[in-house]
Every structure is written in structure tokens, then in C-alpha cells.
Design a protein around this motif. Structure first.
Motif: not given
Length: 298
Positions: A63-68, A79-80, A116-120
């Protein structure tokens, strides 16, 4: 910070919601993530500038990877990222609800790592900044808060380790520390008379509840500077130099207080605390009932 795109998790209420409002007033584009669609929509609608919201469970990697990916597609960059989502439970560990205890670790620690993993990847593209919200609980242990202290100590260590890994890629990592701040979580904990009395007996200044606005102003300033450490209350900076002796001190004082309160502690069994904790329980119950297999909710 005008023109920057900032992701805030746990943005439906409390620290996350006010942080979003203050960042928006600085010309920031906001991507809001949380479990409560209606509240997220309301926060987004009240902001000064561009914003969108994504109802999602921060513990769900897919889910978070999809959001990213969707945030990048919608706004072109990130940016943040502020990893703010968190829950708490309280009471004696021996009497604690194991489901609630585990969920605190899952949301606060695992959820931060999943975020962190999704957005890095997108932060590496922008040479951005990852701010991990920790707590006074990362600096000092506290009885009746075993899960919360363990999770916040964990996210502090996670952020420090991550900083060393990604600094050469241009990504800066910070840790934000907050003492007892006037949020739904703290007000929810104070509903229990014994817990509230125990908290009042903490040494000054850790026994106070601090207003939310000034703490969030400090977070905004830390984001602007991309600071390695951000202190929601100024006195927390001094705790860094004392933290080596705090476990022994808290062990001695805690033993005395546990003896003082005696049998009254047997009735203190606090599940997930406050409106945010209740929202987490509702979302998990709805997902289980509906057979939802991912953490993005309509």
C-alpha cells in the motif's frame, strides 16, 4: 519551503494535521497519509495550497509503495517525508493486551520502516529529507509504557542508522523529539485516573502537558533546516547528555512508585489510546470483516 512537496503520515489529527496546516501556510504542497478518510479529506480541504490525501495503513508495504508512486505521479517529486504515524498503549506489561502491545510496535516502528522503504527512492531523486518523529520515550524508559518506549527507541535507532546509509546519496535524516504534548493520544491516556496521577508525579518538566502549536513550530523549523535533531520542547535537548544515567534512575524511582500505587495498578490496562488508537482498531476490524488484503482504504 515554497514549492516543496512534503508527505506527512498520521495526518488526520494531532501533530500531523497541525504540521500540515503550518507547512501549507509556507507554500508547501502536501501529501497526507492516514487511516481516516473523512478526517484526511477535511484537513486537506482546509489547507492554503495544493494537497491530496491517501487513506492507507503505514504497516502495509504494498500500500505504501503504491502511495509513494501516486504521490510522485501527481506532484512530480517528493522533497520531505515526515514519518509521524503512531499509536500508544499503557498499563503493566504483565497485564497488557498482547494484540494492542504488538500493534504499537507494528505502527510506530515497522510502519516507520515501511514508510522509509517506500519513499526512499523518490527522496534519493530529490536529495530530500526524512524526518522520523520519536519521543521523550526514546530518551528515557518509563514504567507502564513498555510498548511505546520500545517502539520510539527503535525508531530513533532506525533513523540514526538510516542517516549513515543514505547521507552519501544526498538524503538527510532527522529525528523529532516530543514530550507530553496536547494531542488526542495524551488526553486519552489521562482518562485513566491512576495513569494520570502517575504522570503528574514525574519530575519537572516531564510531568507537564505542553501546547501543540509551539512544538509543531519547532518541527517546521527543523524541516526547513533539515536538522539531524529537532526538539519540540527546548529542554529535551539537555536530556541527550543525561540519557546514560536515566535507566538506573527510572528503575529506582519506578520501583518506589509501583510500590506506592500497589493494587491500584492491577486495574490499569489501557489498549490503544485516544481517537487515533480507536481509528486504528476500526480500520483493522473493517479490513478483517471485508477481507481487504491491502492497506489502502476507499
Amino acid at each position: 519551503m515554497a514549492g516543496q512537496v512534503i508527505v506527512v503520515t498520521g495526518a488526520a489529527r494531532g501533530v500531523g494535521a497541525l504540521l500540515a496546516r503550518k507547512l501549507s501556510a509556507r507554500g508547501v504542497t502536501l501529501a497526507l497519509v492516514g487511516l481516516e478518510p473523512d478526517e484526511l479529506k477535511s484537513v486537506a480541504a482546509a489547507l492554503h495550497g495544493p494537497a491530496h490525501h491517501w487513506p492507507a495503513d503505514v504497516t502495509d508495504h504494498a500500500a505504501m509503495t503504491q502511495v509513494a508512486g501516486e504521490v510522485k505521479d501527481r506532484f512530480g517529486k517528493v522533497d520531505v517525508v515526515v514519518a509521524n504515524a503512531g499509536v500508544a498503549s499503557g498499563g503493566l506489561f504483565a497485564d497488557s493486551d498482547p494484540v494492542a502491545w504488538n500493534r504499537v510496535i507494528e505502527v510506530n516502528l515497522i510502519g516507520s520502516a515501511v514508510t522509509g522503504r517506500a519513499f526512499l527512492p523518490v527522496l534519493m531523486e530529490s536529495r530530500g529529507y526524512f524526518l522520523q518523529i520519536a519521543s521523550l520515550a526514546a530518551l528515557t524508559p518509563a514504567p507502564m509504557l513498555t510498548a511505546y518506549c520500545a517502539s520510539k527507541s527503535g525508531v530513533e535507532a532506525f533513523a540514526h542508522s538510516l542517516r549513515a546509509e543514505v547521507g552519501h546519496r544526498g538524503v538527510r535524516v532527522g529525528v523529532g523529539y516530543l514530550s507530553w504534548t496536547d494531542t488526542d493520544m495524551v488526553r486519552g491516556a489521562d482518562r485513566d485516573d491512576t495513569f494520570r496521577e502517575l504522570r503528574a508525579r514525574l519530575p519537572w518538566p516531564s510531568n507537564k502537558t505542553y501546547p501543540l502549536g509551539p512544538a509543531v513550530d519547532r518541527l517546521v523549523a527543523g524541516i526547513e533546516r533539515r536538522s539531524a535533531h529537532v526538539y519540540g520542547q527546548g529542554w529535551l535537548r539537555g536530556m541527550q547528555s543525561l540519557r546514560g544515567c536515566l535507566p538506573a534512575l527510572i528503575g529506582t524511582v519506578g520501583r518506589r512508585e509501583m510500590r506506592r500505587f500497589g493494587d491500584r495498578l492491577d486495574g490499569v490496562r489501557i489498549g490503544l489510546i485516544g481517537a487515533g488508537g480507536e481509528a486504528d482498531e476500526r480500520a483493522r476490524a473493517a479490513a478483517h470483516k471485508g477481507g481487504v488484503t491491502d492497506g489502502i482504504h476507499p
